[in-house]
Write a protein that holds these residues in place. Structure first.
Motif, PDB file in Angstrom:
ATOM      1  N   GLN A  71     -11.071   0.840  -0.138  1.00  0.00           N
ATOM      2  CA  GLN A  71     -10.061   0.187  -0.958  1.00  0.00           C
ATOM      3  C   GLN A  71      -8.849   1.111  -1.115  1.00  0.00           C
ATOM      4  N   LYS A  82       0.861   1.502  -5.898  1.00  0.00           N
ATOM      5  CA  LYS A  82       1.591   1.178  -7.113  1.00  0.00           C
ATOM      6  C   LYS A  82       2.916   1.933  -7.139  1.00  0.00           C
ATOM      7  N   VAL A 120      -3.470  -4.134  -3.717  1.00  0.00           N
ATOM      8  CA  VAL A 120      -4.790  -3.566  -3.458  1.00  0.00           C
ATOM      9  C   VAL A 120      -5.318  -4.183  -2.171  1.00  0.00           C
ATOM     10  N   GLU A 178      -5.172   1.326  -3.151  1.00  0.00           N
ATOM     11  CA  GLU A 178      -4.313   0.790  -4.211  1.00  0.00           C
ATOM     12  C   GLU A 178      -2.932   1.415  -4.080  1.00  0.00           C
TER      13      GLU A 178
END
Length: 337
Positions: free
Chosen positions: A315, A319, A327, A317
């Motif tokens: 995974q 930002k 994600v 992510e």
């Protein structure tokens, strides 16, 4: 590493981008006048008289930064009926908010190409419909078709990468992990996460997510062409394009661009209870039941209580205070090792 942005159609001037150990700088302009954004943040304007050797250079300090478009607080909803609460939407802001400082001019040229492409699309459909009753409009129809072909072939933003030896390792560490993710058999975009009220009905998971299939490729999408692979992820109507120096976010005909220095990246693995076909490159780390008791065994009151695999997925992510909130989940955790 140097990058030259060359436009084959005159939609806004040409760009040259240079990336070295001192930073990123780029310039644009026409014969006799050029504006340069240096790696130090200064702006240099050069005016010259072609053929005379006479020129004038004016360099000013770094201007005031643009106001950051902060991510809006996530909205939470209680959904008791569906066994969920604290629903969290994981979506990006509109691309017009996602522009790092100093990149507005490059983005403007790209938007002009997209605008011409959109005009050609609208013109093709309108003239085609009208031509059924007024054949004279077929002339305009073929004109818009020609414009469409011209933009798709000659109007691309040409990205030519020249990587300095001392920057090859830096670029590789930045872009290769994302390129490797495109080799995964399955990629998803996580769009929503929820906390669970009763874990019996969620196969024992305390959180559930809503995901959508994502296409991963090493090809650059329109309106770009490049001499190097790009990590491109297409999910619905949104496309993320990871290039060696920047991340482009495309939402239909809108484009945003962020420097990697403005992006926070978190990479980890997660156990996911898979209710679909397990990808061939995924690692199964355990099993559970569709309806599970507290002791981990199946709840025999349910006739359709099938056993489900627990997969280990990767995974990533992404930002940013500019509004990036993405994600990605992928099936092969070995490719980023």
């Amino acid at each position: 590493m140097g990058i030259r942005y060359r436009k084959s159609i005159n939609l806004g001037g040409g760009f040259r981008v240079n990336i070295s150990n001192s930073g990123v700088g780029y310039s644009w302009g026409v014969k006799g006048y050029r504006v340069t954004k240096t790696a130090k943040g200064t702006t240099r304007r050069t005016a010259s008289i072609p053929g005379t050797g006479i020129s004038f250079v004016d360099e000013t300090g770094k201007g005031n930064g643009r106001n950051n478009n902060n991510i809006k607080p996530q909205q939470y909803n209680n959904d008791i009926h569906k066994n969920h609460y604290e629903t969290k939407e994981i979506v990006n802001s509109v691309t017009t908010n996602m522009v790092s400082e100093g990149l507005e001019d490059i983005l403007s040229a790209i938007r002009k190409t997209l605008m011409v492409n959109r005009i050609s699309n609208i013109g093709i459909w309108l003239t085609l419909l009208v031509s059924f009753s007024m054949p004279i409009f077929l002339i305009l129809f073929f004109g818009f078709v020609g414009l469409k072909i011209y933009v798709k072939t000659k109007g691309l933003v040409d990205l030519e990468y020249i990587i300095d030896e001392d920057q090859k390792e830096v670029v590789a560490k930045r872009i290769e992990p994302m390129l490797n993710v495109t080799d995964s058999k399955k990629i998803w975009r996580i769009m929503q996460s929820n906390k669970v009220i009763d874990r019996k009905y969620s196969s024992g998971a305390s959180n559930e997510v809503k995901r959508t299939p994502c296409i991963g490729t090493k090809k650059v999408p329109f309106p770009f062409q490049a001499n190097t692979p790009a990590a491109t992820f297409i999910a619905g109507k949104e496309t993320l394009v990871f290039l060696p120096d920047k991340l482009f976010i495309i939402q239909k005909n809108k484009v945003g661009v962020l420097n990697y220095s403005d992006i926070n990246t978190y990479t980890h693995t997660t156990n996911f209870i898979e209710s679909e076909v397990v990808p061939m490159d995924a690692k199964v780390v355990g099993h559970t039941w569709k309806y599970v008791n507290k002791n981990g065994g199946p709840d025999k009151r349910f006739k359709d209580n099938v056993q489900l695999p627990i997969c280990l997925y990767g995974q990533i992510e992404l930002k940013s205070t500019y509004g990036l909130n993405t994600v990605l989940m992928f099936s092969n955790t070995n490719i980023n090792n």
